[in-house]
Scaffold this active site. Structure first.
Site, short mmCIF file in Angstrom:
data_model
loop_
_atom_site.label_atom_id
_atom_site.label_comp_id
_atom_site.label_asym_id
_atom_site.label_seq_id
_atom_site.Cartn_x
_atom_site.Cartn_y
_atom_site.Cartn_z
N LYS A 20 11.04 -0.46 -11.89
CA LYS A 20 11.56 -0.58 -10.36
C LYS A 20 10.64 0.41 -9.61
O LYS A 20 9.70 1.05 -10.04
CB LYS A 20 12.90 0.25 -10.47
CG LYS A 20 12.89 1.83 -10.87
CD LYS A 20 14.34 2.32 -10.91
CE LYS A 20 14.32 3.72 -11.28
NZ LYS A 20 15.55 4.43 -11.19
N TYR B 184 -6.07 19.50 12.61
CA TYR B 184 -4.92 19.69 13.83
C TYR B 184 -4.35 21.01 13.76
O TYR B 184 -4.33 21.63 12.59
CB TYR B 184 -3.78 18.61 13.31
CG TYR B 184 -4.29 17.30 13.82
CD1 TYR B 184 -4.54 16.81 15.03
CD2 TYR B 184 -4.14 15.99 12.81
CE1 TYR B 184 -4.98 15.57 15.36
CE2 TYR B 184 -4.47 14.95 13.52
CZ TYR B 184 -4.89 14.51 14.66
OH TYR B 184 -5.08 13.39 15.19
#
Length: 830
Positions: free
Chosen positions: A497, A725
């Site tokens: 999965k 940043y």
């Protein structure tokens, strides 16, 4: 190619077997087969039905007979179909020992030099480099790839023919008392002991026992080559008195008492100059590699060539021409929905057969295309060689071939399939029609001079430089590790999965299916549908079926988990509306034994049994539950209570039906810690991918994933300057930083910013500096000797994923499933 002829009756006499069936006794045997999936020449093959712990070759006899195989070596015939009346069976007590006995007999027919190689690392590289170095002077037979096991060695030795005048075989062992079998088959006259390490150490009492076992290969050689700097090897050779029984040739970087002293090793940007002292002379070579492993492997090859009395001028000129050995087959995403398998570093008929087997594991496309260069590593007659290649292509289901080279073009008339031929790679690239490659799996198989990497660049899907490598060989190693902990009858369900925990969907499922996984499990119906469209036929359980997905589940033969009466009612409605009255839908019943997430309660069982019994379209495939804390011993009492509840509740279901119903509760941790609760099946998740909570078990697993990138730019940042940043970090000193093209959009969690996270660069961990950006991050490489373009590792063997997860205060599941799909996945098989 002159080959000694053996009939079925000859082989029966050699292996002391009883022969049953007279129709094929005089059949000439040319090929030995132990894997039914690798059948190429049925009319001349002898199949050895090997009985393993979890697989039985006898189960494939009827299938092989239907495909034309008429000769078999077996351990029993009582269950064989009486309709196999044109076959001959050689009955033996042990088919592996019979295979080894036949190969040993065949080896004794040849009086040629045989080089035997063993050690923890480097065996295959040394073997392939010796082939490159000696091929000009000898007709060499060598082990294909790394065929060095109890069955791989006899299959390799069987290939010796009367044209060969030198053989090179590698031998690998994983437990005591194996090497003496391989010695009797290889019977080396020259030996190389590469080194000693921790591989397979768990099966030996200590390193001395492991070395002693490996030394058995060399008891009767004329000369043994090894590095005396490995003091453990040196001590055991002396302890076993081998230094007085055989000729010893030692080399050393630290002492001048060795036969060959290494005086200096000087690395340049792309090559290494190695200087040595031998027979009172200073000699040197240059190799086009700079890593330590390649240097050691080259010195071992150098020693062997000196033993064969080569002049050092010849050795030096050939060493300079050494090329990389492709240790793996790579599977990548290609243009126009194609898949590309890259095996473009060597080209011989045996490695072509191995590559075609890997191609046939891929089921995502119906069309299989081969792009093949002239085969240069062969001394066979060209007419015979390309006739064999054409037969191989036909037997392996190749739909289209592109031949590149003057020689293969000359023999294009042998290829009765869609084909095109070009004299060289340039001509192919200048005339290629990209649109002609659509929805295909393409194997690139080229000799090094043809530079097939240029073709690979054209056909690969263009992506950015951050790549997740998935090692399918390690995946299967881990699968087999857990299988060996199980009872032979216990089945395995593999959890694939969430994009196979970030590893990719059909690529991983293909590998598991090829290795006979019993069940696959996905989270949602669309994942299962994708696998079915990619050719996966293994049963698939859908763990979180949704109302809208039931139609697809039925259409694509998926098997839903049913955990509530509401879900059961919705499935029954879909069946009534869309399914023929006589069709059956397998379902998997989930019981809640204490996880308290999904599942029926104990007091629901009587009603549930009645509901299922009333509906002839439903069949229970399995009953299962989920352990809440199997990996932690503090929860053991709770886990045992869950197992007990499951045993009682599941029995109340299975006892009401007259067909077999599988029961399963164990996950990866449970397999290790609660082996008594295997029931009929277990579920493997993260353990398949090489991750385990138990450090002792972690050592036995192999890492499957490597997330890597490269340095885009290096900058010198002065003191008191900000980086990234928000000016999140200010340099406290003059700092060297590297910009890496991986960011939070790729799955590098932003919580690793400002020094919390680290990235592996040139053998060191470099801290992330500043905030992680969407598409890139910066790392502090002050005092790390690296350059733009160098590889960096976010996680892998060097920096394990569980260490990264610990830094993030999370679990490896989250790290893996967070890796964005825009990160290119490259699959490879070693």
């Amino acid at each position: 190619m002159s080959k000694i002829k053996y009939s079925v009756i000859d082989i029966a006499n050699i292996v002391n077997g009883q022969i049953l069936g007279s129709c094929s006794q005089n059949l000439e045997i040319k090929e030995l087969l132990i894997d039914s999936r690798q059948l190429i020449y049925p009319g001349s093959s002898l199949f050895f039905a090997i009985t393993g712990k979890r697989n039985n070759g006898h189960n494939y006899i009827e299938e092989l007979y239907s495909k034309g195989v008429k000769a078999f070596v077996v351990e029993q015939v009582k269950d064989l179909n009486t309709k196999l009346d044109k076959a001959s069976f050689i009955i033996v007590p042990d088919t592996v020992k019979a295979l080894q006995k036949l190969a040993a007999f065949h080896r004794d027919k040849f009086n040629i030099p045989v080089i035997g190689i063993t050690g923890s690392n480097g065996k295959t590289i040394i073997k392939e480099w010796l082939y490159q170095l000696l091929n000009e002077d000898y007709n060499i037979i060598r082990s294909p790839k790394s065929f060095n096991s109890q069955t791989g060695v006899p299959l390799s030795v069987w290939q010796i023919n009367q044209d060969n005048n030198l053989a090179i075989f590698e031998a690998g062992i994983s437990e005591p008392d194996e090497m003496q079998n391989l010695q009797q088959i290889i019977k080396p006259t020259l030996g190389i002991f590469t080194n000693i390490g921790q591989a397979h150490a768990i099966n030996f009492s200590d390193i001395n026992q492991k070395i002693d076992e490996k030394l058995k290969l060399f008891y009767y050689v004329d000369t043994l080559i090894y590095c005396s700097d490995y003091s453990d090897i040196e001590r055991r050779i002396i302890s076993n008195n081998l230094n007085n029984k055989i000729n010893i040739f030692t080399w050393s970087k630290t002492t001048k008492t060795a036969n060959f002293s290494i005086l200096d090793i000087k690395k340049t940007r792309f090559s290494t100059i190695i200087k040595g002292y031998y027979n009172n002379k200073n000699i040197e070579i240059t190799i086009p590699f700079i890593d330590d492993a390649s240097i050691e492997n080259a010195i071992n090859c150098w020693c062997l060539m000196l033993q064969l009395n080569y002049e050092n001028d010849i050795i030096a000129s050939r060493m300079l021409q050494l090329t990389p050995v492709a240790m793996r087959l790579e599977l990548k995403e290609g243009i126009n929905n194609c898949s590309i398998i890259n095996d473009s570093y060597n080209s011989d008929i045996k490695s072509l057969a191995i590559a075609l087997d890997f191609l046939n594991q891929q089921t995502q496309h119906n069309t299989k295309t081969l792009i093949l260069s002239d085969i240069l590593q062969s001394r066979c007659n060209s007419d015979e060689l390309y006739s064999e290649v054409a037969t191989l292509c036909k037997e392996k289901g190749i739909k289209r071939i592109t031949g590149i080279g003057n020689i293969i073009s000359k023999y294009q008339h042998y290829f009765d399939l869609e084909s095109e031929f070009y004299p060289d790679t340039d001509t192919f690239l200048n005339n290629i029609k990209i649109s002609s490659f659509q929805n295909q799996t393409i194997l690139l198989k080229g000799a090094r001079p043809f530079q097939f990497e240029r073709i690979s660049k054209v056909l690969e899907q263009k992506v950015h430089e951050t790549v997740m490598e998935i090692n399918l060989t390690s995946l299967i190693h881990n699968l087999n590790y857990f299988r060996n902990l199980l009872k032979p009858e216990t089945k395995v369900m593999a959890i694939v999965k969430a994009f196979s925990y970030g590893s990719g969907s059909y690529e991983v499922a293909n590998a598991l299916q090829f290795h006979n996984i019993d069940y696959l499990a996905v989270a949602y119906a669309d994942e299962g549908i994708e696998l079915r469209k990619a050719g996966i036929v293994t049963p698939i359980m859908v763990m979180n079926p949704e109302v809208e997905g039931f139609s697809g589940i039925i259409k694509y033969r998926l098997e839903p988990e049913i955990y509530s009466f509401r879900l059961l009612s919705l499935l029954e409605k879909t069946i009534k509306d869309e399914l023929a009255s006589d069709s059956i839908v397998p379902i998997h019943i989930k019981i809640d034994t204490g996880m308290h997430r999904l599942g029926f309660e104990s007091n629901d069982i009587n009603k549930l049994v009645a509901r299922v019994k009333r509906n002839p379209n439903l069949k229970i495939a399995s009953v299962f539950s989920h352990l809440a804390g199997a990996d932690d011993e503090k929860h053991d009492a709770f886990t045992l209570s869950q197992i007990d509840k499951f045993d009682k509740s599941s029995f109340r279901i299975t006892d009401n039906f007259d067909y077999p119903i599988l029961r399963h509760i164990l996950n990866t941790a449970g397999v290790v810690r609660f082996p008594e609760a295997q029931f009929d099946m277990v579920r493997l998740g993260l353990g398949l991918y090489g991750i385990h909570f138990d450090k002792s078990k972690q050592k036995e697993l192999q890492n499957v994933h490597k997330l890597k990138s490269c340095i885009s730019q290096i900058k010198q940042i002065p003191v008191n300057e900000s980086i990234g940043y928000d000016r999140a970090e200010i340099t406290s000193r003059d700092t060297t930083i590297a910009v890496i093209p991986v960011g939070y959009a790729d799955g590098l969690n932003r919580s690793l910013s400002k020094g919390k996270g680290k990235i592996w660069v040139k053998g060191q961990l470099a801290p992330i500096i500043g905030n992680i950006c969407m598409d890139m991050c910066m790392i502090n490489i002050t005092n790390i000797d690296c350059k733009e373009g160098d590889e960096v590792i976010i996680f892998g063997d060097e920096y394990p994923i569980y260490e990264l997860a610990k830094t993030m205060n999370t679990i490896p599941y989250e790290v893996l499933t967070s890796i964005s799909r825009r990160v290119k996945r490259v699959y490879y098989q070693e």
